[in-house]
Design an enzyme around this catalytic site. Structure first.
Site, PDB file in Angstrom:
ATOM      1  N   GLY A 288      -0.075  -5.168   0.812  1.00 19.00           N
ATOM      2  CA  GLY A 288      -1.199  -5.212  -0.111  1.00 19.00           C
ATOM      3  C   GLY A 288      -0.879  -5.961  -1.379  1.00 19.00           C
TER       4      GLY A 288
ATOM      5  N   GLU B 230      -1.439  -9.510  -0.553  1.00 21.08           N
ATOM      6  CA  GLU B 230      -2.884  -9.718  -0.422  1.00 21.08           C
ATOM      7  C   GLU B 230      -3.562  -9.761  -1.784  1.00 21.08           C
ATOM      8  OE1 GLU B 230      -4.022  -7.749   3.827  1.00 21.08           O
ATOM      9  OE2 GLU B 230      -3.009  -6.445   2.382  1.00 21.08           O
TER      10      GLU B 230
ATOM     11  N   ALA C 146       0.846  -1.198   0.000  1.00 13.96           N
ATOM     12  CA  ALA C 146       0.000   0.000   0.000  1.00 13.96           C
ATOM     13  C   ALA C 146       0.879   1.246   0.000  1.00 13.96           C
ATOM     14  CB  ALA C 146      -0.909  -0.010   1.221  1.00 13.96           C
TER      15      ALA C 146
ATOM     16  N   GLU D 243       3.196  -5.568   7.588  1.00 13.61           N
ATOM     17  CA  GLU D 243       2.448  -4.490   8.237  1.00 13.61           C
ATOM     18  C   GLU D 243       2.781  -4.336   9.716  1.00 13.61           C
ATOM     19  OE1 GLU D 243      -0.132  -5.822   4.745  1.00 13.61           O
ATOM     20  OE2 GLU D 243       1.132  -6.775   6.259  1.00 13.61           O
TER      21      GLU D 243
END
Length: 256
Positions: free
Chosen positions: A107, A110, A62, A130
């Protein structure tokens, strides 16, 4: 066609290509463009399978600078957008292949988890770092990762935030194949091309039965399977496939 995410389609295979230099950071705009591309390929009857690809770097995660400026109230809203965008990829009713090169972190990992098959380059690294920012995965990592590699391995990756090299990712089931870096995209395309002209309705039903079945108990999963299985007998493709089998000929499916 978005600014950072485009769809390229040929011979029954669509590529959702991320192109936000240098590392394909997944800011809000990229997330929304990914979701729009996912909906586009899902609705396109000429597309039988999908490859998700980011060039030299799949997606490094992200956009931290964007997130750092968000309050709890901001993220309470945005986190739903974030999950919905990634779920749009997971819900594509066709085989989806993640072609993982470079980094697939946070991300990016993911997003790869939303695919059905992950093909990684030899130098690829995946992970959920994270925790090193004082947060946890928020785009499906705490849910899709343990379903794929098991809870103990998922907790190890999430608790430590470490980067997982391709060989280890293959060993624990985080990726399904490791190939030379320069062959990742071509291997992903070749795998996806196997489904071009295939029984699209049966593929969609198979994916739904597996994915939805994993979300529930065995008895409910078996009922989901039964309904998907019996429903296919109302399709032209089922008749075509079984007739071709009886006649020892090649089935020419119509997608109806």
């Amino acid at each position: 066609m978005g600014e950072f995410v485009q769809v390229e389609a040929a011979d029954g295979v669509a590529t959702i290509r991320l192109d936000r230099p240098k590392m394909n950071a997944l800011n809000r705009q990229v997330q929304l463009e990914i979701a729009e591309c996912a909906r586009q390929v899902d609705a396109d009857d000429d597309v039988y399978a999908v490859v998700v690809y980011g060039g030299n770097v799949f997606a490094a995660g992200a956009d931290i600078k964007e997130m750092a400026g968000m309050s709890y109230a901001d993220m309470a809203v945005h986190s739903q957008v974030l999950q919905d965008c990634f779920t749009a990829v997971a819900r594509i009713g066709k085989p989806v292949v993640a072609a993982v090169t470079g980094y697939a972190l946070g991300g990016g990992c993911e997003l790869a988890l939303c695919a059905d098959v992950r093909i990684a380059g030899e130098s690829a690294k995946l992970g959920q770092p994270e925790i090193l920012l004082g947060i946890i995965p928020g785009a499906g990592g705490t849910q899709r990762l343990p379903r794929l590699v098991g809870p103990a391995r998922a907790k190890d990756l999430i608790f430590t935030g470490r980067h997982v090299p391709a060989a280890e990712a293959l060993a624990i089931g985080l990726v399904d194949r490791v190939v030379p870096d320069e062959d990742v995209y071509s291997e992903a395309l070749a795998y996806a091309a196997r489904f071009a002209g295939g029984p699209a309705l049966a593929l969609r039903a198979a994916k739904k039965a597996v994915d939805r079945g994993l979300e529930t108990d065995l008895d409910t999963g078996l009922e989901i399977e039964r309904l998907q299985f019996s429903g296919l007998f109302a399709t032209d493709d089922a008749g075509i496939g079984m007739r071709a089998f009886s006649e020892r000929s090649k089935a020419e499916f119509t997608g109806r």
